[in-house]
Motif scaffolding. Structure first.
Motif, mmCIF file in Angstrom:
data_model
loop_
_atom_site.group_PDB
_atom_site.id
_atom_site.type_symbol
_atom_site.label_atom_id
_atom_site.label_comp_id
_atom_site.label_asym_id
_atom_site.label_seq_id
_atom_site.Cartn_x
_atom_site.Cartn_y
_atom_site.Cartn_z
ATOM 1 N N PHE A 1 -3.929 1.837 -3.235
ATOM 2 C CA PHE A 1 -4.246 2.748 -4.638
ATOM 3 C C PHE A 1 -3.559 2.389 -5.699
ATOM 4 C CE2 PHE A 1 -5.167 6.499 -1.097
ATOM 5 C CZ PHE A 1 -6.235 5.502 -0.677
ATOM 6 N N GLN A 2 -3.035 2.323 -5.760
ATOM 7 C CA GLN A 2 -1.238 1.666 -6.323
ATOM 8 C C GLN A 2 -1.947 0.485 -6.955
ATOM 9 O OE1 GLN A 2 2.608 0.742 -5.185
ATOM 10 N NE2 GLN A 2 3.158 3.225 -5.620
ATOM 11 N N SER A 3 -2.547 -0.598 -6.158
ATOM 12 C CA SER A 3 -3.769 -1.610 -6.789
ATOM 13 C C SER A 3 -4.787 -1.000 -7.342
ATOM 14 C CB SER A 3 -3.816 -2.173 -5.620
ATOM 15 O OG SER A 3 -5.033 -3.909 -6.246
ATOM 16 N N HIS A 4 -5.434 -0.266 -7.390
ATOM 17 C CA HIS A 4 -6.674 0.131 -7.303
ATOM 18 C C HIS A 4 -6.401 0.439 -8.928
ATOM 19 C CE1 HIS A 4 -9.961 -1.082 -4.683
ATOM 20 N NE2 HIS A 4 -8.949 -0.882 -3.922
ATOM 21 N N GLN A 5 -5.021 1.804 -8.737
ATOM 22 C CA GLN A 5 -4.864 2.446 -10.040
ATOM 23 C C GLN A 5 -5.065 1.594 -11.055
ATOM 24 O OE1 GLN A 5 -2.724 5.450 -8.522
ATOM 25 N NE2 GLN A 5 -3.630 6.487 -8.170
ATOM 26 N N HIS A 6 -3.662 0.298 -10.986
ATOM 27 C CA HIS A 6 -3.008 -0.395 -12.248
ATOM 28 C C HIS A 6 -4.659 -1.492 -11.363
ATOM 29 C CE1 HIS A 6 -0.793 -3.640 -13.764
ATOM 30 N NE2 HIS A 6 -1.648 -4.585 -12.983
ATOM 31 N N ASN A 7 -4.911 -1.634 -11.816
ATOM 32 C CA ASN A 7 -6.625 -2.463 -12.111
ATOM 33 C C ASN A 7 -7.411 -1.514 -12.832
ATOM 34 O OD1 ASN A 7 -8.962 -4.530 -11.884
ATOM 35 N ND2 ASN A 7 -9.308 -3.439 -10.891
ATOM 36 N N ILE A 8 -7.497 -0.463 -13.072
ATOM 37 C CA ILE A 8 -8.279 0.646 -13.484
ATOM 38 C C ILE A 8 -7.206 1.217 -14.715
ATOM 39 C CG2 ILE A 8 -8.320 3.132 -13.988
ATOM 40 C CD1 ILE A 8 -9.397 3.425 -10.885
ATOM 41 N N SER A 9 -6.169 0.855 -15.179
ATOM 42 C CA SER A 9 -5.709 1.142 -15.649
ATOM 43 C C SER A 9 -5.667 0.135 -16.959
ATOM 44 C CB SER A 9 -3.878 1.598 -15.786
ATOM 45 O OG SER A 9 -4.018 2.567 -14.760
ATOM 46 N N ARG A 10 -6.118 -1.460 -16.467
ATOM 47 C CA ARG A 10 -6.317 -2.791 -17.126
ATOM 48 C C ARG A 10 -7.380 -2.565 -17.618
ATOM 49 N NH1 ARG A 10 -5.252 -5.845 -13.244
ATOM 50 N NH2 ARG A 10 -6.942 -6.042 -12.530
#
Length: 372
Positions: free
Chosen positions: A169-178
């Motif tokens: 989830f953190q990886s996906h959220q980081h990708n979304i934030s980027r």
């Protein structure tokens, strides 16, 4: 009162009456009227060259929020659309992954419940087999141990799945934030292709150097501009000033606070007044004459007048010295002989030479000592 001769022509000698009075030394410079305050519109730094597609008419009055300049947005629209699609894809992938990971964790939770129930049954079975044969008791104990191991394994799987979910989830959220950041930047770049007035004022085009052109010319629709260039001034006409360029030889005579009078070439009648408010600390070369260096000087105009418009040519007379009660004679009355200076004094109908010491001078007269 003393009269001195202003000519060597003895047949017809003009005379000047010497008396104490005000005397000023002035320095004249040409300059350009500009607003002392206002807004400068610059091209945004959003990468590459920007093509101007629309400009507010020069001389038009704009209010806060009015469109002043429009750059071609096509490239930025495409970039914003691509970034938006990437953001939507990242959000969709996150929702899909979240559903799959949560389903996997829910399955493990159900398995834990099933294994806990199986363990309870195995423990009850061991109780029932207390009076059974040793073989049956051993079989019940083995079944219970298996149930313990299965429960421990599924609990470990559940804990591991929670860690996996959290990291994923953190990886996906980081990708979304980027991707959100990239989309926001693309949207900001697109919005910055339209520049609005933050202050009211009159539109004044600036001169810029254009590729392949000689000298400078005013900005125009169709120009390709790099980011960060000043293009338009929106001057505040409530306070005006004159900008002058003073040569290296004259700058030592200039000082902050000196009084000045200003005349407009377009309106030679009125005389405006002002004070020197700024002198540049460093000289700058002239754009078309690199070997000539000048200092920028600003004179704040005291009066408010509708005739004062940015860009007008003006003549400025800066008062270098001013004396209230001094003796002065016309420069034409001073005679130079053997490195000495004389004036001819009229006394009893006859002219007598009088040696004088010359002080400060202006374009027409000079101060003299008290020998007269």
């Amino acid at each position: 009162l003393i009269q001195v001769a202003c000519s060597d022509d003895t047949a017809n000698i003009p005379l000047y009456t010497v008396q104490r009075g005000p005397f000023s030394v002035t320095h004249f410079e040409g300059g350009e009227v500009q607003a002392a305050d206002g807004e400068v519109i610059t091209s945004p730094r959003i990468g590459g060259r920007l093509k101007i597609t629309d400009l507010a008419p020069e001389g038009s009055q704009v209010a806060i929020g009015d469109l002043v300049i429009q750059f071609d947005p096509a490239e930025f629209v495409d970039d914003m659309s691509n970034r938006e699609a990437q953001l939507v894809e990242a959000q969709s992938n996150f929702e899909k992954a979240k559903a799959q990971r949560n389903q996997r964790l829910a399955d493990l939770k159900r398995k834990i419940e099933q294994q806990e129930a199986a363990l309870r049954l195995a423990e009850l079975n061991v109780e029932r087999q207390r009076f059974a044969s040793p073989i049956d008791q051993e079989q019940a104990r083995i079944t219970m141990e298996k149930a313990h191991r299965s429960l421990a394994e599924v609990r470990e799987d559940s804990t591991a799945q929670e860690v996996i979910n959290r990291v994923d989830f953190q990886s996906h959220q980081h990708n979304i934030s980027r991707r959100q950041l990239r989309y926001d930047r693309a949207r900001s770049n697109f919005e910055r292709t339209r520049v609005y007035a933050a202050k009211p004022g009159i539109v004044v085009y600036r001169k810029i150097r254009k590729p392949g052109a000689q000298g400078q010319s005013k900005v125009a629709v169709g120009d390709n501009i790099w980011g960060g260039h000043a293009l338009i001034d929106l001057p505040d006409l409530s306070k005006m000033q004159v900008r002058c360029l003073v040569g290296e030889m004259d700058i030592k005579r200039m000082a902050i606070g000196q009084k000045a009078s200003i005349r407009l070439e377009a309106f030679p009648g009125p005389v405006f007044h002002g004070l020197v408010s700024h002198i540049a600390p460093m000289a700058t070369p002239q754009p078309d004459a690199r070997d000539i260096r000048v200092f920028e000087m600003l004179i704040d105009i005291s009066e408010e007048d509708n005739r004062l418009k940015p860009g007008m040519s003006a003549e400025v007379a800066v008062v270098i010295e001013h004396h209230e009660e001094e003796l002065s004679v016309p420069l034409a009355a001073v005679v130079y002989r053997e490195e000495k200076r004389y004036v001819y004094r009229l006394d009893g109908g006859n002219l007598h030479p009088v040696e004088v010491l010359i002080g400060s001078r202006n374009s027409s007269a000079a101060l003299v000592d008290s020998s007269l």
